[in-house]
Design a protein around this motif. Sequence first.
Motif, PDB file in Angstrom:
ATOM      1  N   GLU A  91       2.832   3.311  -1.946  1.00  0.00           N
ATOM      2  CA  GLU A  91       3.340   3.024  -3.285  1.00  0.00           C
ATOM      3  C   GLU A  91       2.522   1.916  -3.952  1.00  0.00           C
ATOM      4  O   GLU A  91       2.195   1.998  -5.138  1.00  0.00           O
ATOM      5  CB  GLU A  91       4.813   2.633  -3.221  1.00  0.00           C
ATOM      6  CG  GLU A  91       5.763   3.804  -3.038  1.00  0.00           C
ATOM      7  CD  GLU A  91       7.225   3.382  -3.135  1.00  0.00           C
ATOM      8  OE1 GLU A  91       7.506   2.186  -2.877  1.00  0.00           O
ATOM      9  OE2 GLU A  91       8.053   4.232  -3.479  1.00  0.00           O
ATOM     10  N   MET A  94      -0.816   2.888  -5.572  1.00  0.00           N
ATOM     11  CA  MET A  94      -0.851   3.531  -6.880  1.00  0.00           C
ATOM     12  C   MET A  94      -1.327   2.574  -7.967  1.00  0.00           C
ATOM     13  O   MET A  94      -1.741   3.005  -9.042  1.00  0.00           O
ATOM     14  CB  MET A  94       0.527   4.076  -7.236  1.00  0.00           C
ATOM     15  CG  MET A  94       1.027   5.176  -6.313  1.00  0.00           C
ATOM     16  SD  MET A  94      -0.144   6.559  -6.165  1.00  0.00           S
ATOM     17  CE  MET A  94      -0.245   7.125  -7.855  1.00  0.00           C
ATOM     18  N   ARG A  99      -7.434   3.281  -2.305  1.00  0.00           N
ATOM     19  CA  ARG A  99      -6.178   3.323  -1.557  1.00  0.00           C
ATOM     20  C   ARG A  99      -6.400   3.079  -0.065  1.00  0.00           C
ATOM     21  O   ARG A  99      -7.347   3.592   0.519  1.00  0.00           O
ATOM     22  CB  ARG A  99      -5.508   4.685  -1.735  1.00  0.00           C
ATOM     23  CG  ARG A  99      -5.208   5.025  -3.182  1.00  0.00           C
ATOM     24  CD  ARG A  99      -4.428   6.309  -3.248  1.00  0.00           C
ATOM     25  NE  ARG A  99      -4.279   6.766  -4.620  1.00  0.00           N
ATOM     26  CZ  ARG A  99      -3.562   7.823  -4.963  1.00  0.00           C
ATOM     27  NH1 ARG A  99      -2.941   8.521  -4.034  1.00  0.00           N
ATOM     28  NH2 ARG A  99      -3.466   8.188  -6.224  1.00  0.00           N
ATOM     29  N   GLY A 170       0.383  10.776  -8.202  1.00  0.00           N
ATOM     30  CA  GLY A 170       1.494  10.097  -7.554  1.00  0.00           C
ATOM     31  C   GLY A 170       2.473  11.004  -6.832  1.00  0.00           C
ATOM     32  O   GLY A 170       3.477  10.523  -6.304  1.00  0.00           O
ATOM     33  N   ARG A 207      -5.252   4.928 -16.500  1.00  0.00           N
ATOM     34  CA  ARG A 207      -4.000   4.289 -16.092  1.00  0.00           C
ATOM     35  C   ARG A 207      -3.789   2.953 -16.803  1.00  0.00           C
ATOM     36  O   ARG A 207      -2.655   2.496 -16.928  1.00  0.00           O
ATOM     37  CB  ARG A 207      -4.001   4.070 -14.572  1.00  0.00           C
ATOM     38  CG  ARG A 207      -3.930   5.348 -13.756  1.00  0.00           C
ATOM     39  CD  ARG A 207      -3.670   5.061 -12.289  1.00  0.00           C
ATOM     40  NE  ARG A 207      -3.803   6.259 -11.490  1.00  0.00           N
ATOM     41  CZ  ARG A 207      -4.878   6.555 -10.751  1.00  0.00           C
ATOM     42  NH1 ARG A 207      -5.905   5.709 -10.730  1.00  0.00           N
ATOM     43  NH2 ARG A 207      -4.944   7.663 -10.052  1.00  0.00           N
TER      44      ARG A 207
END
Length: 213
Positions: A91, A94, A99, A170, A207
């Motif tokens: 989480e 994100m 990542r 996501g 984003r």
Amino acid sequence: MNRKALVELLSEHHHTGQYSYVLLDPLAVSEGSEHSALASLKSLLGDGAMTRVTRPDLPLAPGLHPVLVCLGSPGSVPDAALLELTAQAAERDMHRRKRQVCGWLLSEAPPAAIAAHLTALCRLPEASGATAIHPVYEPLRLELLAAMFERAEQGPWWPIERWVFVTSGGSLASLKGRPRNQRGLPAGAIGVQQDAALIEAVLAAWRKLPALP
């Protein structure tokens, strides 16, 4: 992503003969960070649960290479607390460009075999006959590679029987490996991997855009 959905998905596909793993990329979050899932898992499980996945294009320093963490062995079920810990890390990913959680893997194959397979996946043949190294285990690159196949199960995932990861949007994606899958890479797969850094940059910029009415 939905943590409860992750636990349910892995529990649904797990059987007692399988190992359960999480694949972590230390290049995303340093092990000294308070948000490092790798550091947390090492303190809980010990070094014996860690298997380095050699990435041929990186120096041999162990802190640079992906780590396959064994969360459960055959005869046991994936530990819910460990899944929750890794889901929380996913989480947090994100909000990052890179990542640390590259997915959760289920397989009857032991850690060394899975690590060798992941290294082999990074070696992609070019039209010239040469081999290029692309870290296709990274979630965005994996998503792009899987999308090139008419059906995702045609991909070269085996002996990974189930590979669950978080997509760029996501949501949870689940790749199913099939034995004796000898299909080559689809046309254009190499080109897409070469453009992955650009795609990643575009997504990161998107984003950051303020929400519009």
